[in-house]
Design an enzyme around this catalytic site. Structure first.
Site, PDB file in Angstrom:
ATOM      1  N   SER B 123      33.967  43.694  44.352  1.00 39.51           N
ATOM      2  CA  SER B 123      35.182  43.010  43.882  1.00 39.51           C
ATOM      3  C   SER B 123      35.000  42.432  42.481  1.00 39.51           C
ATOM      4  O   SER B 123      34.838  43.176  41.533  1.00 39.51           O
ATOM      5  CB  SER B 123      35.578  41.906  44.865  1.00 39.51           C
ATOM      6  N   HIS B 146      38.631  47.204  44.955  1.00 42.26           N
ATOM      7  CA  HIS B 146      39.836  47.105  45.786  1.00 42.26           C
ATOM      8  C   HIS B 146      40.840  46.185  45.105  1.00 42.26           C
ATOM      9  O   HIS B 146      40.484  45.433  44.200  1.00 42.26           O
ATOM     10  CB  HIS B 146      39.466  46.589  47.184  1.00 42.26           C
TER      11      HIS B 146
END
Lengths: 67, 245
Positions: B123, B146
């Site tokens: 992330s 993501h």
């Protein structure tokens, strides 16, 4: 019993008391993240430094009791 | 005669103190002493656990607090004895703005910086990893790309959606600007279906991250040190030339 993708800490938040015991202190010019133990002594949780040699110094090892 | 016992007592006390510190060390590290190293011109910044931002995480979480790291980065920039910085990453991600703050700080440091992704750089770990001048990833390390998520109570859903959407663009822009990955490719990885079970995004393994241009090379400590020393050498040559002129 819990069946959930969430972590337990998201559902059951830890007590504020845990945080109140923890603080950042300066010790011999080094910043240390410490936890106050039941007898009032400070135990090193983390050394906050970028100098790799500080991590070799046994005075700042995690778990060391400062006073 | 009277002095001797007191001397002995002192010695005993001294021995006890030594023993207890030795016992403490053995309890902490499983060994009695740690090796001493010479002064280092390279400093190390480790980003571990969750990147903690505006909200304090429960005490049992292992976190990297950005307010602790920002002053250290300033110190690295200011201290003339420090010639290079290695950033070690093993993070699951965390607060977007805290992560972006760290990334911008690392990217704007004038001294050579090298990052190594070990284990995971997920992330918000992605922009932090690419913010260094040169980035390495261990062959077994992974990076999850993501879309940004938010949990908790949301007041003003459309506004919040706009805000999050723009925040996502900031992350994408930063990564694309500081690595060799193509913007479209990064978005494709971010919104890919079928890679993560019941979720969108992609878990990129070390070699793939290099193939996509996200990370500069596969490597570990020795590669990072060689690269950093090379960059420090180039930096020093540059300053010497300036002095001559």
């Amino acid at each position: 019993m819990l069946y959930t993708p969430l972590s337990t800490t998201d559902i059951v938040p830890s007590a504020d008391a845990d945080f109140q015991k923890r603080q950042c202190v300066m010790h011999n010019g080094k910043q240390l993240y410490v936890e106050e133990m039941e007898d009032g002594q400070l135990q090193v949780l983390q050394l906050l430094s970028t100098d790799p040699n500080d991590f070799m110094n046994s005075d700042y090892l995690p778990g060391t009791i400062l006073r | 005669m009277e002095k001797e016992p007191s001397k002995k007592d002192d010695q005993n006390q001294g021995d006890q103190a030594n023993n207890s510190s030795l016992v403490q060390k053995i309890q902490q590290l499983g060994q009695s002493n740690v090796p001493q190293a010479p002064d280092s011109n390279i400093h190390v910044l480790s980003i571990i656990g969750q990147v903690e931002g505006h909200v304090q995480l429960p005490a049992q979480n292992k976190t990297t607090k950005y307010e602790h790291l920002l002053p250290q980065l300033i110190a690295v920039e200011q201290n003339p004895k420090i010639e290079g910085l290695i950033i070690l990453l093993n993070t699951v991600g965390g607060d977007v703005e805290a992560g972006l703050a760290l990334s911008e700080m690392i990217a704007s440091i004038s001294k050579p910086t090298v990052s190594i992704v070990l284990g995971g750089g997920h992330s918000i770990g992605v922009p932090i990893a690419v913010s260094a001048d040169h980035s390495f990833i261990a062959p077994t390390a992974t990076m999850t790309i993501h879309p940004i998520r938010l949990n908790g109570l949301v007041i003003g859903v459309p506004q919040t959606f706009e805000y999050i959407d723009k925040m996502q663009d900031r992350v994408i822009d930063f990564v694309v600007g500081h690595s060799n990955i193509d913007g479209e490719k990064f978005k494709e990885l971010m919104f890919a279906q079928g890679n993560l079970t019941r979720d969108i995004g992609t878990n990129v393994l070390g070699e793939k991250a290099v193939e996509y241009g996200l990370i500069d090379g596969i490597g570990g400590v020795s590669h990072a040190m060689v690269k950093l020393n090379e960059m420090i050498g180039d930096n020093n040559e540059g300053t010497e030339e300036q002095v001559i002129q």
